[in-house]
Scaffold this active site. Structure first.
Site, PDB file in Angstrom:
ATOM      1  N   ASP A 196       0.821  -1.210   0.000  1.00  0.00           N
ATOM      2  CA  ASP A 196       0.000   0.000   0.000  1.00  0.00           C
ATOM      3  C   ASP A 196       0.857   1.264   0.000  1.00  0.00           C
ATOM      4  O   ASP A 196       1.825   1.358   0.763  1.00  0.00           O
ATOM      5  CB  ASP A 196      -0.852  -0.027   1.283  1.00  0.00           C
ATOM      6  CG  ASP A 196      -1.768   1.159   1.379  1.00  0.00           C
ATOM      7  OD1 ASP A 196      -2.665   1.263   0.544  1.00  0.00           O
ATOM      8  OD2 ASP A 196      -1.578   1.994   2.302  1.00  0.00           O
ATOM      9  N   GLU A 224       1.612  -0.445  -5.061  1.00  0.00           N
ATOM     10  CA  GLU A 224       0.662   0.614  -5.423  1.00  0.00           C
ATOM     11  C   GLU A 224       1.495   1.838  -5.786  1.00  0.00           C
ATOM     12  O   GLU A 224       1.886   2.621  -4.920  1.00  0.00           O
ATOM     13  CB  GLU A 224      -0.279   0.937  -4.267  1.00  0.00           C
ATOM     14  CG  GLU A 224      -1.374   1.885  -4.716  1.00  0.00           C
ATOM     15  CD  GLU A 224      -2.037   2.666  -3.588  1.00  0.00           C
ATOM     16  OE1 GLU A 224      -3.123   3.208  -3.819  1.00  0.00           O
ATOM     17  OE2 GLU A 224      -1.460   2.760  -2.497  1.00  0.00           O
TER      18      GLU A 224
HETATM   19  C1  BGC Z   1      -5.158   2.759  -0.228  1.00  0.00           C
HETATM   20  C2  BGC Z   1      -6.251   3.634   0.265  1.00  0.00           C
HETATM   21  C3  BGC Z   1      -5.868   4.105   1.641  1.00  0.00           C
HETATM   22  C4  BGC Z   1      -4.487   4.782   1.656  1.00  0.00           C
HETATM   23  C5  BGC Z   1      -3.937   4.920   3.024  1.00  0.00           C
HETATM   24  C6  BGC Z   1      -4.025   3.753  -0.323  1.00  0.00           C
HETATM   25  O1  BGC Z   1      -3.373   3.995  -1.297  1.00  0.00           O
HETATM   26  O2  BGC Z   1      -5.419   2.145  -1.448  1.00  0.00           O
HETATM   27  O3  BGC Z   1      -7.487   3.009   0.252  1.00  0.00           O
HETATM   28  O4  BGC Z   1      -6.811   5.020   2.100  1.00  0.00           O
HETATM   29  O5  BGC Z   1      -3.556   4.026   0.940  1.00  0.00           O
HETATM   30  O6  BGC Z   1      -3.565   3.679   3.521  1.00  0.00           O
END
Ligand code: BGC
Length: 594
Positions: A250, A312
């Site tokens: 993440d 991500e």
């Molecule tokens: C997740 C989100 C989240 C954020 C903080 C992101 O990129 O996909 O859903 O709110 O990280 O953890």
């Protein structure tokens, strides 16, 4: 482009007025691959050709997939109940958004215990059962790992906040305020959080501020402290030992910040939260993160079973993306997400051609991962649709996702054409992003509505009186049951593409070569076949007009004759000539080249 900038520039929230029904052709070649109601087995993965290179990874937002105990919130046993569907669809792995114990301020992205399951989703034993049941169906389970921050209720933070001298004080980013001001109005610098307002929160007990890139309840871990790496890597091992196939990391570019805490330079404009826009270069994508990625990769690679690290990674360009693989060294993430392709957000053939080619040629032979949808962004149906041709456009997006050489990542409901359904009143909003950003940014609830299984109460998602988010009104016609029974549905379009991709060696391996490269309206490419395997031609009309294309000039790539594998639109079903092909509006034609 930073994803949060992306959020702010969300487009296409309009709900389509009506759907265009297309007549779809499934030629015998594809029918025979899919008839007995089960997908053909995948080709075997090998050491040099790991499973994730050809995979379709399906994101499950667990609150919204299937509720098994009538509470109105999805859970792990619910996912188990729906594994047969996922097997039928043909996916290779599920990525489950966080299921760890959490106060649920950010619906699981605020973790208070990395080594357990939140009781509202089930237990560790339920998780183990899910992994086993998925494995029996040839489906792997990928976890979401949040390394940038914890919940403020995590014992690490509670200790860290207890006194300036606590042994975990250095696990988070604590700092005095700027001299001269009066707390809490003198934060250490001007950085703003991705979720609005100052990224610093004053703590009265110890008289210092802590840093949070996201919500106040999500304090950032201090990755300059080696004890943090040791502890977080320990939690990664915990799940690897339990048999997970890998992790989606993440917000991974946010791990490090400028240690001098220099003020960010301001950019023109105000964001949805009313803050001045600012450059994120001092707190996003800092080079130090790559050392952590290399160490993580080296640890994960010691496990058997080709575990995968997915990032991500909202990044500004393909050169930055390549760094996340470790470039030519291939020693960082296996699959940082390429969000340059899926988030173009308009049907622009020139841009798609450019970005798909970049992924093919500019990442040192690493494996691209394309994504059009996830739990943070308005669904692709709304971002790309024009309100009239949405379903035809959705077929184009699915075709790009599933016929290019990239690994494919889908989001639950994308295969049905689920839409973003925004709350209409602020009091109904669940996502704090929407509460802070209302009405400019209504938050992410709209893309997290329950999965639409059938046309019964709550779309078959739950037996509860009310579900945590309301089911979208279009569930009556747009649901798994209805679409499964209709061979021409968007769901079956996805399934046929997945079946072709799984079984056709050219779609698995073949190089992607762009054709007709100055055409602004039609995107065409060949997947080049190896010895004994015909090449495959993919042609997509990005416009609402009939477009005429010819490929017979390219004798080296295109031999004389084509036979249709899959097409939207009757007229292309029996197309064999590669000259003067009339493509109806938004048509897709996939043909084998003999
Ligand atoms: C997740 C989100 C989240 C954020 C903080 C992101 O990129 O996909 O859903 O709110 O990280 O953890």
């Amino acid at each position: 482009m930073c994803r949060y900038t992306e959020w702010l520039s969300r487009i296409g929230r309009t709900i389509p007025f009506f759907l265009l029904t297309l007549s779809l052709i499934t030629p015998p070649a594809v029918q025979s691959q899919t008839k007995h109601n089960g997908q053909k087995p995948r080709s075997q993965a090998s050491e040099s050709d790991p499973w994730w290179k050809h995979a379709v990874i399906y994101e499950i937002y667990p609150r919204s997939f299937q509720d098994s105990n009538g509470e109105g919130i999805g859970d792990l046993n619910g996912i188990v109940q729906r594994l047969d569907y996922l097997q039928w669809l043909g996916i290779d792995a599920i990525w489950i958004s966080p299921i760890y114990p959490s106060p649920q301020v950010d619906f699981g992205y605020d973790i208070s215990d990395y080594e357990n399951v939140d009781p509202q989703y089930g237990s560790l034993a339920d998780f183990d059962r899910l992994v086993t049941a998925a494995k029996q169906r040839g489906i792997r389970v990928i976890m979401d790992m949040v390394m940038n921050h914890t919940s403020d209720k995590h014992p690490w933070f509670i200790e860290s906040a207890s006194s300036r001298t606590n042994s975990k004080r250095g696990w988070y980013i604590w700092h005095d305020g700027k001299p001269g001001g009066v707390p809490p109005n003198n934060p250490p610098n001007n950085w703003t959080s991705n979720f609005g307002h100052s990224a610093w929160q004053y703590d009265k007990t110890t008289g210092q501020y802590y840093y949070h890139r996201f919500y106040i309840q999500q304090p950032d871990l201090n990755w300059r402290n080696s004890a943090v790496e040791k502890a977080v890597f320990g939690t990664v091992r915990f799940w690897l030992d339990r048999g997970v196939a890998g992790f989606r990391l993440d917000a991974i570019p946010t791990l490090f910040e400028d240690p001098k805490l220099t003020d960010a330079s301001e950019l023109p404009g105000i964001n949805a939260y009313g803050d001045r826009n600012q450059s994120s270069t001092l707190y996003e994508n800092l080079p130090e993160v790559h050392g952590v990625m290399r160490r993580l990769r080296s640890m994960v690679d010691k496990y058997s079973g080709q575990r995968v690290l997915i990032g991500e990674t909202y990044l500004p360009n393909v050169q930055e993306l390549d760094k996340w693989y470790g470039g030519a060294k291939h020693d960082e993430l296996n699959l940082p997400m390429d969000l340059q392709v899926g988030f173009i957000n308009k049907l622009d053939a020139t841009l798609f051609r450019q970005r798909i080619s970049d992924a093919e040629t500019k990442i040192n032979g690493n494996q691209p991962l394309f994504v059009f949808d996830n739990h943070d962004n308005v669904r692709s149906w709304n971002r790309y649709g024009d309100g009239v041709n949405d379903e035809a456009i959705a077929r184009i997006l699915a075709t790009i996702l599933l016929t290019t050489r990239s690994t494919a990542m889908m989001y639950y409901g994308e295969e049905l054409g689920m839409t973003t359904t925004q709350p209409t009143r602020k009091e109904d909003v669940k996502d704090p992003v929407g509460i802070t950003g209302w009405p400019q940014d209504k938050g992410r609830d709209g893309e997290r509505t329950p999965m639409q299984w059938d046309d019964t109460k709550n779309a078959g998602f739950s037996t509860a009186q009310t579900t945590w988010l309301p089911v979208a009104a279009d569930y009556v016609t747009k649901n798994v049951k209805t679409e499964r029974d209709n061979p021409e549905s968007l769901l079956n379009w996805h399934r046929k593409l997945i079946a072709m991709r799984r079984t056709n060696p050219t779609l698995r391996e073949g190089e992607t070569i762009m054709l007709d490269t100055t055409n602004p309206s039609v995107l065409s490419y060949v997947r080049k076949g190896g010895t004994g395997h015909p090449s495959i031609l993919v042609v997509m009309n990005f416009t609402g007009n009939t477009e005429i294309v010819s490929f017979d000039g390219q004798k080296d790539l295109i031999p004389g004759k084509a036979s249709t594998l899959l097409a939207s639109g009757i007229s292309l079903a029996h197309q064999t000539s590669l000259n003067g092909i009339a493509l109806p509006a938004y048509a897709v034609w996939i043909a084998s080249l003999e």
